[in-house]
Design a protein around this motif. Structure first.
Motif, short mmCIF file in Angstrom:
data_model
loop_
_atom_site.label_atom_id
_atom_site.label_comp_id
_atom_site.label_asym_id
_atom_site.label_seq_id
_atom_site.Cartn_x
_atom_site.Cartn_y
_atom_site.Cartn_z
N ALA A 246 40.80 35.84 38.07
CA ALA A 246 40.57 36.13 36.65
C ALA A 246 39.08 36.13 36.32
CB ALA A 246 41.31 35.11 35.78
N GLU A 247 38.34 35.21 36.91
CA GLU A 247 36.89 35.16 36.67
C GLU A 247 36.20 36.40 37.24
OE1 GLU A 247 35.87 31.45 38.40
OE2 GLU A 247 36.67 30.26 36.72
N SER A 248 36.67 36.86 38.40
CA SER A 248 36.11 38.08 38.98
C SER A 248 36.42 39.29 38.11
CB SER A 248 36.68 38.28 40.39
OG SER A 248 36.21 39.47 40.96
N LEU A 249 37.64 39.38 37.57
CA LEU A 249 38.00 40.47 36.67
C LEU A 249 37.14 40.43 35.41
CD1 LEU A 249 39.86 42.78 35.74
CD2 LEU A 249 41.47 41.03 34.91
N ALA A 250 36.94 39.24 34.86
CA ALA A 250 36.12 39.10 33.65
C ALA A 250 34.70 39.56 33.90
CB ALA A 250 36.14 37.65 33.17
N ALA A 251 34.15 39.23 35.06
CA ALA A 251 32.79 39.66 35.39
C ALA A 251 32.70 41.17 35.55
CB ALA A 251 32.34 38.96 36.68
N GLU A 252 33.81 41.78 36.01
CA GLU A 252 33.82 43.23 36.22
C GLU A 252 33.86 44.00 34.90
OE1 GLU A 252 36.75 46.69 38.10
OE2 GLU A 252 37.14 44.57 38.54
N VAL A 253 34.62 43.50 33.91
CA VAL A 253 34.88 44.31 32.72
C VAL A 253 34.11 43.88 31.48
CG1 VAL A 253 37.19 44.86 33.57
CG2 VAL A 253 36.90 42.97 31.96
N ALA A 254 33.56 42.67 31.45
CA ALA A 254 32.94 42.17 30.22
C ALA A 254 31.50 41.73 30.47
CB ALA A 254 33.75 41.00 29.65
N HIS A 255 30.64 42.01 29.50
CA HIS A 255 29.25 41.57 29.56
C HIS A 255 29.19 40.04 29.55
CE1 HIS A 255 25.14 40.80 28.08
NE2 HIS A 255 24.85 41.98 28.63
N PRO A 256 28.19 39.44 30.22
CA PRO A 256 28.11 37.98 30.25
C PRO A 256 28.09 37.33 28.87
CG PRO A 256 26.63 38.89 31.89
CD PRO A 256 27.19 40.05 31.11
N GLN A 257 27.55 38.03 27.85
CA GLN A 257 27.48 37.46 26.50
C GLN A 257 28.66 37.84 25.62
OE1 GLN A 257 25.03 35.27 25.88
NE2 GLN A 257 24.44 35.67 28.01
#
Length: 382
Positions: free
Chosen positions: A10-21
Motif C-alpha cells: 500500500a505504501e508503494s502504491l501511495a508513492a506511485e500515485v500521490a505527491h508526497p505532500q
C-alpha cells in the motif's frame, strides 16, 4: 493462513500515485485494498479468468496494489460467487477503479474537511479512501446492486470504517443532501434528483456516458449548476438499473459481421483518412458521442488491415477497411451516414487544431439539461 503483509504494498502504491505532500497519500498508504478485491476477473486469452487472492497471496498483493482497475463482476456474475478455474465472457458491470483515478475524481471535488459527501460504492475501496480523508461520519456510499452494498459494508466494517452505505440508484432520489457528489459510474445526463440533493455551492464530479469526459459543476442558488469539462480523460462503466446493460445495436443484429455483408441499402466511398479505433481516440470518441449519440463501435486489427464497424439503433451502420495508414474504403447505409459524420469531426479537428469538448463550459438547468459550449460550438445532453 497467515494474513499477508499488505502495508509495504500500500505504501508503494501511495508513492506511485500521490505527491508526497498530498492529503491522499496517507489515505492510500493506510487502506488495505486487497480486503475489497478478494477475487477478481483477470484477462485471459479465451475470456476472463477468476483470480482468487487466498489461493496465491503473493499474486494477490501484486494485483491488489497495482494502479489498475480490477473487474469484479461480468454481467450478473460476481467474482465473489465464482468457482476456482471458472471463466467469464461478457461486459464488465462493476470493478475496483484504479486508485490514481479515484484520487483524481476526489481532487476534482475539492473536498473540504467538513464536506458531507456522496460517493458510489463498487468494491468499497473508493469509499474507504473518502472515509480516511473525511471521517466515515461524513461519507454516504450508494450502489444499485444489493450484494455490492452488503459486501462493501462488511469489508469496510472489518477495517473499522462505518459510513452510511445504501442500496440506491444514483439516477433517482438520493438519501440525503450533500456538499459533494462524486460518481465513479458514468451518467448519460445529469439527473434532476442528483442536483436536488446537492447543497447550494456544492460540487458534482462525474463522467459522461459514452465519452472520456470528466464533468465538474457547482450548484447555483436557482437549483442549476455551472462548471466545465476538465482537460483530462477518464472512463467508467455506465450506470445501469438491472444486472447488466440492455442489448446494443450490434447484439440486436446478431452475427454483426455477416449482417454488414448482407446490407443492400449501402453506399461506397473512399475516406481521405485512415481507419481509426474510435474508442481508443478519446478526444475524437468523446466529441463524436456528444454530436452523434448512441453509436456502438467495433474494431479489428490484423497484420496489416484494420476494420472498423459502427451501428446505431436507428438502423444506420458503417464499415471501413484500410491497410495501415492508407485511406479507408467505406461502406455505409441506413438513415444517416455515420462514417461521414466521423470524417466531418476529424476534418474540423485538423482545421482548428483541437476538438471542443475538453475544456468546454458546462451549464445545467435545475431539471438536468446539460449544455456544453466552447467558442461557437455547443451541444445539449439530456
Amino acid at each position: 493462513m497467515t494474513s499477508p503483509d499488505w502495508r509495504p504494498h500500500a505504501e508503494s502504491l501511495a508513492a506511485e500515485v500521490a505527491h508526497p505532500q498530498s492529503r491522499w497519500r496517507p489515505a492510500i498508504a493506510s487502506t488495505p485494498r486487497h480486503v475489497f478485491v478478494p477475487r477478481w476477473w483477470g484477462d485471459g486469452a479465451d475470456g476472463r479468468t477468476l483470480g482468487v487472492g487466498a489461493g496465491d497471496p503473493e499474486r494477490w498483493m501484486r494485483v491488489a496494489y497495482s494502479n489498475t482497475s480490477l473487474v469484479t463482476r461480468i454481467g450478473s456474475r460476481h467474482a465473489d460467487h465464482a468457482e476456482p478455474g471458472e471463466k467469464a465472457d461478457g461486459v464488465p458491470t462493476s470493478s475496483s477503479t484504479l486508485p490514481w483515478l479515484v484520487m483524481r475524481m476526489y481532487q476534482h471535488a475539492k473536498l473540504a474537511d467538513d464536506s458531507r459527501t456522496l460517493v458510489t460504492t463498487g468494491s468499497g475501496y473508493g469509499t474507504a479512501l473518502a472515509c480516511h480523508r473525511l471521517t466515515d461520519a461524513l461519507v454516504t456510499s450508494i450502489d444499485v446492486d444489493p450484494y455490492l452494498v452488503a459486501a462493501a459494508t462488511e469489508r469496510l466494517d472489518s477495517i473499522g470504517l462505518r459510513p452510511t452505505v445504501r442500496v440506491c440508484d444514483i439516477t433517482g432520489p438520493l438519501p440525503g443532501t450533500y456538499d459533494r457528489v462524486v460518481s465513479t459510474v458514468s451518467l448519460p445526463s445529469v439527473p434532476a434528483p442528483l442536483l436536488a440533493a446537492l447543497n447550494p455551492g456544492g460540487r458534482l464530479v462525474t463522467t459522461l456516458a459514452d465519452t472520456g469526459l470528466i464533468l465538474t459543476a457547482d450548484k447555483r442558488a436557482d437549483g442549476g449548476a455551472v462548471g466545465q469539462v476538465e482537460c483530462e480523460g477518464a472512463g467508467f462503466m455506465t450506470a445501469h438499473h438491472g444486472d447488466g446493460y440492455p442489448p446494443g445495436p450490434f447484439e440486436e443484429m446478431g452475427a454483426f459481421k455477416e449482417k454488414f455483408e448482407e446490407k443492400s441499402d449501402s453506399e461506397e466511398s473512399v475516406s481521405p483518412y485512415p481507419v481509426v479505433d474510435v474508442r481508443q481516440a478519446w478526444e475524437l470518441w468523446s466529441t463524436f458521442s456528444l454530436e452523434v449519440p448512441g453509436v456502438e463501435h467495433r474494431f479489428q486489427r490484423g497484420d496489416s488491415r484494420r476494420t472498423a464497424w459502427m451501428a446505431h439503433p436507428d438502423g444506420s451502420w458503417a464499415k471501413a477497411t484500410a491497410l495501415r495508414d492508407e485511406p479507408a474504403h467505406v461502406v455505409q447505409g441506413g438513415p444517416r451516414r455515420l462514417w461521414d459524420e466521423l470524417d466531418r469531426i476529424r476534418r474540423q479537428w485538423l482545421v482548428d487544431g483541437r476538438l471542443h469538448a475538453y475544456g468546454a463550459r458546462a451549464s445545467i438547468t435545475p431539471d438536468g439539461v446539460l449544455t456544453l459550449s466552447r467558442g461557437g460550438w455547443s451541444v445539449t445532453v439530456g
